[in-house]
Design a protein around this motif. Structure first.
Motif, short mmCIF file in Angstrom:
data_model
loop_
_atom_site.label_atom_id
_atom_site.label_comp_id
_atom_site.label_asym_id
_atom_site.label_seq_id
_atom_site.Cartn_x
_atom_site.Cartn_y
_atom_site.Cartn_z
N VAL A 271 0.83 -1.20 0.00
CA VAL A 271 0.00 0.00 0.00
C VAL A 271 0.86 1.25 0.00
N GLU A 272 1.90 1.26 0.82
CA GLU A 272 2.78 2.42 0.91
C GLU A 272 3.42 2.73 -0.45
N LYS A 273 3.89 1.70 -1.12
CA LYS A 273 4.55 1.88 -2.42
C LYS A 273 3.57 2.37 -3.48
N GLU A 274 2.40 1.74 -3.57
CA GLU A 274 1.44 2.11 -4.60
C GLU A 274 0.76 3.43 -4.30
N LEU A 275 0.62 3.75 -3.02
CA LEU A 275 0.03 5.03 -2.65
C LEU A 275 0.91 6.17 -3.15
N ALA A 276 2.20 6.03 -2.97
CA ALA A 276 3.14 7.06 -3.43
C ALA A 276 3.09 7.19 -4.95
N PHE A 277 3.03 6.04 -5.64
CA PHE A 277 2.97 6.04 -7.10
C PHE A 277 1.70 6.74 -7.59
N MET A 278 0.56 6.40 -7.00
CA MET A 278 -0.70 6.98 -7.44
C MET A 278 -0.79 8.47 -7.15
N LYS A 279 -0.23 8.89 -6.01
CA LYS A 279 -0.25 10.32 -5.69
C LYS A 279 0.55 11.12 -6.73
N GLU A 280 1.69 10.59 -7.10
CA GLU A 280 2.53 11.28 -8.09
C GLU A 280 1.82 11.37 -9.43
N GLU A 281 1.19 10.28 -9.85
CA GLU A 281 0.52 10.27 -11.14
C GLU A 281 -0.74 11.14 -11.14
N LEU A 282 -1.52 11.07 -10.07
CA LEU A 282 -2.76 11.85 -10.00
C LEU A 282 -2.49 13.34 -9.92
N SER A 284 -0.66 15.03 -11.65
CA SER A 284 -0.51 15.61 -12.99
C SER A 284 -1.86 15.77 -13.70
N LEU A 285 -2.93 15.31 -13.08
CA LEU A 285 -4.26 15.39 -13.67
C LEU A 285 -5.02 16.60 -13.12
N PRO A 286 -6.06 17.05 -13.80
CA PRO A 286 -6.81 18.23 -13.35
C PRO A 286 -7.74 17.89 -12.19
N VAL A 287 -7.16 17.47 -11.07
CA VAL A 287 -7.94 17.15 -9.88
C VAL A 287 -7.26 17.75 -8.66
N LYS A 288 -8.04 17.95 -7.61
CA LYS A 288 -7.48 18.40 -6.32
C LYS A 288 -7.34 17.15 -5.45
N LEU A 289 -6.12 16.73 -5.24
CA LEU A 289 -5.85 15.49 -4.51
C LEU A 289 -5.54 15.78 -3.05
N PHE A 290 -6.14 14.99 -2.15
CA PHE A 290 -5.89 15.12 -0.72
C PHE A 290 -4.84 14.09 -0.32
N ASP A 291 -4.03 14.45 0.66
CA ASP A 291 -2.88 13.63 1.05
C ASP A 291 -3.29 12.49 2.00
N GLY A 292 -4.11 11.57 1.49
CA GLY A 292 -4.59 10.46 2.29
C GLY A 292 -3.48 9.47 2.61
N GLN A 293 -3.65 8.76 3.75
CA GLN A 293 -2.63 7.81 4.19
C GLN A 293 -3.15 6.38 4.24
N ALA A 294 -4.36 6.16 3.77
CA ALA A 294 -4.96 4.83 3.81
C ALA A 294 -4.77 4.14 2.46
N ASN A 295 -5.47 3.03 2.26
CA ASN A 295 -5.35 2.30 0.99
C ASN A 295 -6.38 2.79 -0.02
N TYR A 296 -6.61 4.10 -0.01
CA TYR A 296 -7.50 4.73 -0.98
C TYR A 296 -7.12 6.20 -1.06
N LEU A 297 -7.52 6.85 -2.14
CA LEU A 297 -7.23 8.27 -2.33
C LEU A 297 -8.51 9.03 -2.65
N PHE A 298 -8.59 10.23 -2.13
CA PHE A 298 -9.78 11.08 -2.24
C PHE A 298 -9.39 12.32 -3.01
N PHE A 299 -10.22 12.69 -3.97
CA PHE A 299 -9.90 13.87 -4.76
C PHE A 299 -11.17 14.54 -5.28
#
Length: 373
Positions: A271-282, A284-299
């Motif tokens: 989860v830690e590895k993929e969370l970092a990957f998804m945060k970096e990729e998201l 770059s998209l036209p979304v407002k991403l919140f810095d979640g620490q769980a196994n999901y991301l909110f934007f």
């Protein structure tokens, strides 16, 4: 109150889309990216023979396993048919009249509490989606129960223990109970820094909700538990439902899950590895991403209220958060899954958001040009 609509109903979505269930990528339910562990599967298969008898109504072996893992007394544990079952047992067992709830929050809290006749007192989070710093000050003689989710669902943001202890002290002063939902905390690297389990003995008004569903990828089995040092509270929760709260197969699954801690460690790392990957990729998209620490991301995808429909055409489900109190229709939540699955989601999002991405690029270029003039 908004209608309860959960993620994870892949059966209904498959019928709507005319697709086979196995061809749908479900990012609406936040389950371990490593899937069902083989040792739990073996334990459940072996348990089939035991289903000729009623399950242990006291969940003795399971509570003993939980006791060893969580370092709490076995009589501080109430087991249930998933976390949702325990929410309803809590609501009907304790019958709170007024429940204080920071929002947005998991919709099942309000569903369970209002079903038992409670009145919800909402405390809206600000733009940062954090639990208000003055939450403890909102507790008065009229509040019977405070509900906190850590990390929050749907935002994934963590609340510091200092603030929760402050809430516990204030609640105790006014005779109120506090329930902290830590169902997703076990998949966070910093679990030990945020769990309030060490305070169970000090605060008899503290209840902690836990679940096997997310960490061990067994939502179809239904298994959860609640911790509280008050014998009266545990008794009320146990008496609020049927005599056999957990099936024999589920009890065996829970014992097997806790017998091999290596799986949990592997999940936390994944989860830690993929969370970092998804945060970096998201980012770059036209979304407002919140810095979640769980196994999901909110934007938030500003102005885009049909993102789920766009992705469903590609066989991908995400969580529409429009039924959460204090959220608009352009807020979304996506699970952290395997790397290949996450890449498919990100590619699909780039595709369906390409028009917005182009507009955003033009706006940024125009802004830079204006600034240089």
């Amino acid at each position: 109150m908004k209608r309860n609509v959960h993620g994870g109903n892949i059966y209904k979505k498959a019928r709507e889309l005319g697709m086979a269930e196995e061809n749908i990528l479900d990012f609406s339910a936040n389950i371990s990216p490593l899937g069902l562990p083989s040792h739990i599967k073996k334990a459940m298969t072996a348990a089939i023979e035991g289903t000729v008898n009623y399950p242990d109504p006291e969940c003795t072996a399971l509570r003993e396993s939980i006791s060893r893992q969580d370092h709490v007394r076995a009589d501080w544990i109430a087991c249930g048919n998933g976390g949702a079952d325990l929410l309803y047992r809590l609501a009907f067992g304790l019958t709170p009249k007024k429940v204080l709830l920071p929002v947005p929050a998991f919709v099942e809290y309000e569903e369970a509490m209002t079903a038992a006749g409670a009145e919800m007192v909402y405390v809206p989070m600000g733009r940062d989606m954090k639990v208000p710093a003055d939450l403890a000050e909102r507790i008065n003689g009229e509040i019977d129960l405070v509900v906190l989710c850590n990390p929050n669902n749907p935002t994934g943001l963590l609340t510091g223990r200092e603030q929760i202890v402050e809430v516990l002290k204030r609640a105790r002063q006014y005779g109120a109970m506090v329930m902290v939902d830590e169902c997703f905390l076990e998949m966070c690297r910093r679990e030990s820094e945020y769990t309030v389990k060490p305070w169970l003995g000090e605060f008899s008004n503290l209840m902690i909700l836990k679940s096997f569903t997310k960490l061990y990828a067994i939502p179809g089995v239904r298994l959860g538990y609640l911790l509280c040092s008050s014998p009266a509270v545990i008794e009320k929760i146990n008496r609020a439902g049927q005599a056999w709260p957990v099936s024999h197969i589920a009890q065996c699954a829970g014992v097997a899950a806790l017998a091999q801690p290596a799986y949990k460690k592997a999940v936390v790392e994944a989860v830690e590895k993929e969370l970092a990957f998804m945060k970096e990729e998201l980012s770059s998209l036209p979304v407002k991403l919140f810095d979640g620490q769980a196994n999901y991301l909110f934007f938030r995808a500003p102005g885009i209220t049909d993102l789920d429909d766009r992705l469903e055409k590609k066989g991908i489900m995400i969580r529409n958060c429009s039924n959460y109190v204090n959220l608009q229709g352009d807020y979304w939540r996506v699970a952290v899954k395997s790397h290949e699955e996450n890449k498919k989601l990100l590619d699909a999002m780039r595709d369906v958001l390409s028009v917005e991405q182009d507009v955003l690029g033009v706006e940024k270029s125009w802004g830079k040009m204006q600034a240089s003039q």
